[in-house]
Design a protein around this motif. Structure first.
Motif, PDB file in Angstrom:
ATOM      1  N   LEU A   1     -26.231  46.636  15.079  1.00 40.01           N
ATOM      2  CA  LEU A   1     -27.602  46.562  14.600  1.00 40.01           C
ATOM      3  C   LEU A   1     -28.540  46.111  15.721  1.00 40.01           C
ATOM      4  CD1 LEU A   1     -29.712  46.601  12.314  1.00 40.01           C
ATOM      5  CD2 LEU A   1     -29.079  44.218  11.844  1.00 40.01           C
ATOM      6  N   ILE A   2     -28.165  45.039  16.441  1.00 39.59           N
ATOM      7  CA  ILE A   2     -29.002  44.514  17.506  1.00 39.59           C
ATOM      8  C   ILE A   2     -29.196  45.551  18.608  1.00 39.59           C
ATOM      9  CG2 ILE A   2     -29.139  42.781  19.327  1.00 39.59           C
ATOM     10  CD1 ILE A   2     -27.776  40.812  17.454  1.00 39.59           C
ATOM     11  N   ASP A   3     -28.103  46.157  19.055  1.00 38.87           N
ATOM     12  CA  ASP A   3     -28.179  47.141  20.138  1.00 38.87           C
ATOM     13  C   ASP A   3     -28.990  48.367  19.722  1.00 38.87           C
ATOM     14  OD1 ASP A   3     -26.692  45.517  21.713  1.00 38.87           O
ATOM     15  OD2 ASP A   3     -24.849  46.689  21.636  1.00 38.87           O
ATOM     16  N   GLY A   4     -28.769  48.830  18.483  1.00 37.50           N
ATOM     17  CA  GLY A   4     -29.494  50.002  18.011  1.00 37.50           C
ATOM     18  C   GLY A   4     -30.986  49.750  17.909  1.00 37.50           C
ATOM     19  N   MET A   5     -31.367  48.584  17.418  1.00 38.33           N
ATOM     20  CA  MET A   5     -32.781  48.238  17.309  1.00 38.33           C
ATOM     21  C   MET A   5     -33.417  48.031  18.681  1.00 38.33           C
ATOM     22  SD  MET A   5     -33.911  48.384  14.278  1.00 38.33           S
ATOM     23  CE  MET A   5     -33.432  48.357  12.553  1.00 38.33           C
ATOM     24  N   TYR A   6     -32.624  47.515  19.603  1.00 39.95           N
ATOM     25  CA  TYR A   6     -33.120  47.342  20.971  1.00 39.95           C
ATOM     26  C   TYR A   6     -33.503  48.692  21.563  1.00 39.95           C
ATOM     27  CZ  TYR A   6     -33.509  44.098  24.877  1.00 39.95           C
ATOM     28  OH  TYR A   6     -33.997  43.271  25.861  1.00 39.95           O
ATOM     29  N   ALA A   7     -32.657  49.676  21.324  1.00 33.35           N
ATOM     30  CA  ALA A   7     -32.951  51.027  21.805  1.00 33.35           C
ATOM     31  C   ALA A   7     -34.161  51.619  21.097  1.00 33.35           C
ATOM     32  CB  ALA A   7     -31.733  51.921  21.590  1.00 33.35           C
TER      33      ALA A   7
END
Length: 457
Positions: free
Chosen positions: A418-424
């Motif tokens: 979730l964190i990585d996807g939202m960062y992108a």
């Protein structure tokens, strides 16, 4: 729970796929060509600006100096990605991935010039009347109200992307594995109480800083960031001197592997490029938008001036710090072991500092993680204020500090995706708005550099 974790990891993989890489790299190449390489010729001027030579505390708008804005931005990018991310890049994409991290950084210099210039050029007032900068304000003030969904998208993504859970969890894990378990302070398979205790300590430490808002955060990061860079550079320099004969071979391997496509995982050249670009973007965050949140707070009425300051970020973050990590891993042969992530980097430093190399790395990781958490709290608070109103920022601070405790003991399998996807996701509104407003930056740049030349600067 496993199904949710798999779905979130799939979301992250999709968001960090080829389309985003094309947007970041293609957009960066556009900025290089659009500016005709002009900002690169004034790199020295950027360093002059952060010395305070051009500061005007009484007449310019903003909250913090050029140097503190850069330190705050760097504290957000100088994180575990510089330690763990480089090791992951080499493991998955081979030594050649480092070359493509360099390329991403060089292109990212132009991207940061545009995004940071726009962050000052199109600052806006929050509901309390305070001047703010960031991608959401660039979109609102520069593109107009009909583009507001992009601003909301950025803020929602940033609220998740800047959560402290990952940084704190990994910091606690490193302290536990390298220090606490060997010292008998906790057990390897029963460490919940120890994790929660560290979480409480780190939560109190972070809270004491972030309640002072950007001014106090900037004061801390402006002291911590130079220390981190110098400390890590000295450690790596000692390691490289000990392995000086291996350096030419390591550099040659990075370049040759970048085009041969022979990685540890046996991937093709396209995979090597993709991994390198992804890790480079994680490292320096050019085009993600976080840099705009920090640089938008700079005390200046010259947008181009802050753009030149922001250009220093990828140079320090990727071309210096990440290169230090990569060379340490390669010249010691640590990359050829079965170790992964931070363990690989720790093994590299153990060869130079037997018995305490891991402890030195723990010190570095502590400052990297805590400084990143401090800066992320500011980013998240600004986005919460934009979405819900500034009166809710203090509630966000409370929520954020509680998450530090949770992150110390939580399982990350369902959260990292979730964190990585939202960062992108943050990169989409940031790059779209920057590309649309790029002509404004070029006009302002031509005017600024003409005035600078006329003044003999």
């Amino acid at each position: 729970m496993a199904t949710i974790g798999a779905a979130l990891n799939a979301f992250s993989s999709f968001m960090w796929g080829t389309p985003l890489v094309v947007l970041l790299v293609g957009g960066g190449i556009f900025f290089v060509l659009h500016s005709r390489g002009l900002p690169y010729r004034y790199f020295r001027h950027g360093f002059q600006i952060i010395t305070g030579r051009y500061d005007n505390d009484s007449g310019d708008q903003g909250d913090i100096s050029h140097f503190k804005a850069l330190a705050t931005a760097l504290s957000g990018t100088l994180g575990l990605g510089n330690i763990t991310g480089v090791a992951v890049a080499i493991t998955v994409g081979g030594p050649g991935a480092v070359f493509w991290m360099w390329i991403t950084a060089i292109i990212g210099i132009a991207t940061k010039f545009y995004t940071a210039s726009l962050a000052v050029m199109f600052r806006g007032r929050d509901d309390a009347g305070h001047l703010q900068g960031g991608p959401m304000y660039v979109i609102r003030e520069g593109l107009g109200r009909r583009w507001m969904p992009l601003a909301w998208l950025f803020c929602i993504a940033a609220l998740f992307g800047t959560l402290p859970i990952f940084q704190i969890n990994q910091l606690v894990q490193i302290i536990r594995d390298v220090v606490a378990v060997p010292a008998g302070l906790t057990l390897a398979d029963d460490h919940l109480a120890f994790d929660l205790l560290l979480g409480l300590i780190f939560s109190a430490l972070v809270f004491a800083v972030i309640v002072g808002r950007i001014q106090r955060i900037a004061n801390v990061t402006s002291r911590v960031v130079p220390f981190m860079v110098v400390f890590y550079f000295v450690l790596t320099a000692i390691l490289l001197v000990q392995n000086a004969s291996e350096i030419p071979g390591a550099l040659s391997l990075i370049v040759s592997d970048a085009f041969s496509g022979q990685s540890v995982a046996g991937g093709a050249i396209g995979t090597v490029i993709l991994i390198g670009v992804q890790r480079g973007a994680f490292s320096n965050e050019a085009g993600i938008g976080t840099e705009s949140l920090a640089h938008g707070a700079a005390r200046t009425n010259e947008p181009i001036r802050e753009g030149l300051v922001a250009m220093i970020g990828p140079f320090v973050d990727t071309l210096i710090v990440c290169t230090c990590t990569a060379l340490a891993i390669l010249v010691t042969g640590a990359w050829q072991s079965d170790a992964v992530g931070v363990t690989m980097t720790s093994n590299a430093f153990e060869t130079a500092f037997p018995g305490f190399g891991g402890l030195l790395l723990v010190v570095m990781v502590f400052f990297l993680s805590i400084s990143t958490v401090l800066t992320f709290s500011y980013y998240g608070g600004k986005c919460a204020g934009f979405l819900f109103g500034t009166r809710y920022e203090r509630w966000y601070i409370g929520f954020y500090t509680v998450l530090i405790i949770v992150g110390a003991a939580a399982s990350l399998r369902a959260v990292i995706g979730l964190i990585d996807g939202m960062y992108a996701t943050m990169a989409i509104p940031t790059m779209v708005s920057s590309l649309l407003l790029a002509p404004k930056v070029r006009v302002a740049a031509k005017d600024y550099f003409a005035r600078l030349k006329a003044s003999g600067g």
